[in-house]
Design a protein around this motif. Structure first.
Motif, mmCIF file in Angstrom:
data_model
loop_
_atom_site.group_PDB
_atom_site.id
_atom_site.type_symbol
_atom_site.label_atom_id
_atom_site.label_comp_id
_atom_site.label_asym_id
_atom_site.label_seq_id
_atom_site.Cartn_x
_atom_site.Cartn_y
_atom_site.Cartn_z
ATOM 1 N N TYR A 1 -2.915 -1.038 19.302
ATOM 2 C CA TYR A 1 -2.713 -0.904 17.852
ATOM 3 C C TYR A 1 -2.564 -2.279 17.203
ATOM 4 O O TYR A 1 -3.190 -2.560 16.167
ATOM 5 N N ILE B 1 -8.306 3.092 12.991
ATOM 6 C CA ILE B 1 -7.345 3.005 14.097
ATOM 7 C C ILE B 1 -7.045 4.398 14.633
ATOM 8 O O ILE B 1 -7.016 4.630 15.842
ATOM 9 N N ARG C 1 2.290 2.538 17.248
ATOM 10 C CA ARG C 1 2.419 1.235 16.583
ATOM 11 C C ARG C 1 3.010 0.162 17.495
ATOM 12 O O ARG C 1 2.899 -1.021 17.206
ATOM 13 N N LYS D 1 -4.997 -3.840 14.388
ATOM 14 C CA LYS D 1 -4.407 -4.204 13.099
ATOM 15 C C LYS D 1 -4.667 -5.673 12.783
ATOM 16 O O LYS D 1 -5.008 -6.039 11.646
#
Length: 489
Positions: free
Chosen positions: A310, A323, A305, A314
């Motif tokens: 990522y 993802i 994250r 997102k």
């Protein structure tokens, strides 16, 4: 600039330093004129013959722009969006070209052109290009090297000698043909040169390359703060990147080089040992007594994250499942290793696990008499790891704090550095100085007996003697000493 006169690096928005006409290889001048504008020294900015040829051949028989016009075109920051805008720009180029010819000599125009051309890899201008591609000054370029750089003038991306060596060689050989055509080279010389491969000594210039990149990044932040203070006090504006500042540092280039090499060698050896240890572990570098799978998954998810990949997915609205699929799909990538960059195929999640298994390092060498920093190694490799363990890392000081204890004891008790102290285990009991339990430190070699002088005990970082001194004076004098010597934490 280091204390021994070496240039550590340059802060720039654009990696460009100018070269005068006299600092440019004659081979480069000849190749450029022969290829890009063979009547350069005979026209006044616009070549009517070349223009007519371009119009008649619809551009298939060569372009009509002179070097002066190409220089004029460089002054337009935005490309034309349509034919009307391009016609307007073309007229502007003609006007500017005519003005340039009136204001500058032919030699100055060539120098201006070469100093403004973007040769890729942050090599703007011939000075940077010669360094990046051949690690030379422009004046030292051989004819075959000069031809490579001139061949990029047609289209630097298309004839990039690093990415497309065969295509670049074909274009370079065409430069030789043009030089023969214009009497700048014989057929025999051309045939001989065309047999040579392109040999680059590629050294890209960037803020991540060269000595002390972590220190230089720290210095950038320091200088920005310094400039703000200076501007506030004087009212004078300074630009860190274009203001012409020379920044002199206490870094010693030789010590810095030795430090980086020592770190690389030592950490590489440690990494190899650690890789053997963790080789048969199911969860790589991690070891947990309970729920190892769950704990490792949590660590990797948190790391995932924090990645740009990522955040980008997102932001574009990708679902959690998509993802996860991206992060578990293998792709070609280049990863850091202590032996050098390594090309491999890994999934992004595997690469996270790989990097989690790498040792990290920080090292700083300071001259104790002055506080001058002589060497600064903030991490493994700034290109891959931006976290600076020297500046940002918070670590227990450990035995580096012992000199404060010894100095306090010498001052408080008037002890001599030659004073003999028993080398025996000593405990500071529970409750004393707020301890929650007895504290009985051991020596690292677990050897005891006899006596040791204070200076010998400090040199060998003996915990028994340090504990003895602490019992004699207590922590308050040590805290006072540390504060007086500038420790604020």
């Amino acid at each position: 600039i280091t204390e021994d006169g070496e240039v550590l690096g340059t802060f720039y928005r654009e990696n460009r330093t100018t070269a005068s006409f006299d600092e440019i290889s004659p081979f480069l001048i000849s190749a450029l004129v022969a290829t890009e504008d063979e009547r350069f020294f005979r026209h006044s900015g616009i070549d009517a013959r070349a223009l007519a040829r371009a119009v008649y051949g619809l551009g298939n028989r060569g372009g009509g722009s002179t070097l002066t016009q190409q220089l004029a075109k460089m002054q337009f920051n935005d490309p034309a969006r349509n034919i009307v805008q391009r016609i307007g720009q073309k007229l502007g180029e003609w006007i500017i070209a005519a003005q340039l010819e009136r204001l500058y000599t032919k030699e100055e125009i060539i120098a201006l052109y070469l100093n403004q051309f973007d040769f890729l890899y942050q090599a703007v201008g011939i000075n940077s290009a010669a360094r990046v591609y051949f690690n030379k000054k422009p004046i030292d370029l051989r004819v075959e090297e000069a031809a490579v750089l001139v061949s990029m003038a047609k289209n630097p991306s298309l004839y990039n000698p690093r990415r497309y060596p065969e295509r670049a060689k074909q274009r370079r050989d065409q430069v030789f043909v043009q030089m023969v055509k214009n009497g700048m080279m014989s057929e025999a010389e051309k045939d001989s040169l065309q047999e040579l491969p392109i040999q680059l000594e590629f050294r890209p210039q960037s803020h991540t390359a060269g000595l002390a990149p972590y220190f230089r990044e720290y210095l950038r932040g320091y200088m920005k703060d310094w400039i703000k203070t200076y501007e506030k006090q004087t009212g004078n504006d300074i630009d860190l990147y274009t203001g012409g500042l020379k920044i002199y540092t206490t870094i010693n280039a030789e010590m810095q080089q030795n430090a980086e090499e020592a770190v690389n060698e030592h950490m590489g050896n440690l990494q190899r040992i650690f890789n053997i240890i963790k080789k048969d572990r199911k969860y790589g570098p991690y070891y947990f007594d309970t729920d190892p799978a769950g704990k490792v998954r949590k660590i990797l998810d948190q790391a995932m994250r924090r990645t740009q990949r990522y955040r980008g997915l997102k932001k574009n609205g990708a679902s959690a499942d998509s993802i996860r699929t991206v992060f578990n799909t293998s792709i070609p990538m280049t990863v850091f290793s202590w032996e050098g960059d390594r090309d491999t195929v890994l999934s992004p999640m595997d690469s996270i696990m790989y990097y989690k298994g790498l040792y990290q390092v920080g090292m700083m060498s300071m001259e104790p008499q002055t506080g001058y920093v002589k060497a600064w190694v903030g991490g493994n490799d700034y290109q891959y790891f931006k976290y600076d363990h020297v500046k940002q890392g918070k670590r227990q000081v450990g035995s580096t704090f012992k000199p404060f204890v010894y100095a306090s004891a010498i001052i408080e008790k008037n002890y001599s550095p030659c004073m003999q102290v028993p080398n025996a285990k000593i405990c500071i009991e529970k409750g004393e100085y707020g301890l929650m339990e007895d504290w009985c430190p051991s020596n690292s070699d677990d050897e005891y007996g006899g006596t040791r002088s204070l200076k010998d005990a400090l040199a060998n970082s003996m915990n028994t003697v340090t504990t003895f001194l602490m019992k004699q004076i207590g922590p308050r004098p040590v805290i006072k000493m540390a504060r007086e010597m500038g420790i604020t934490s």
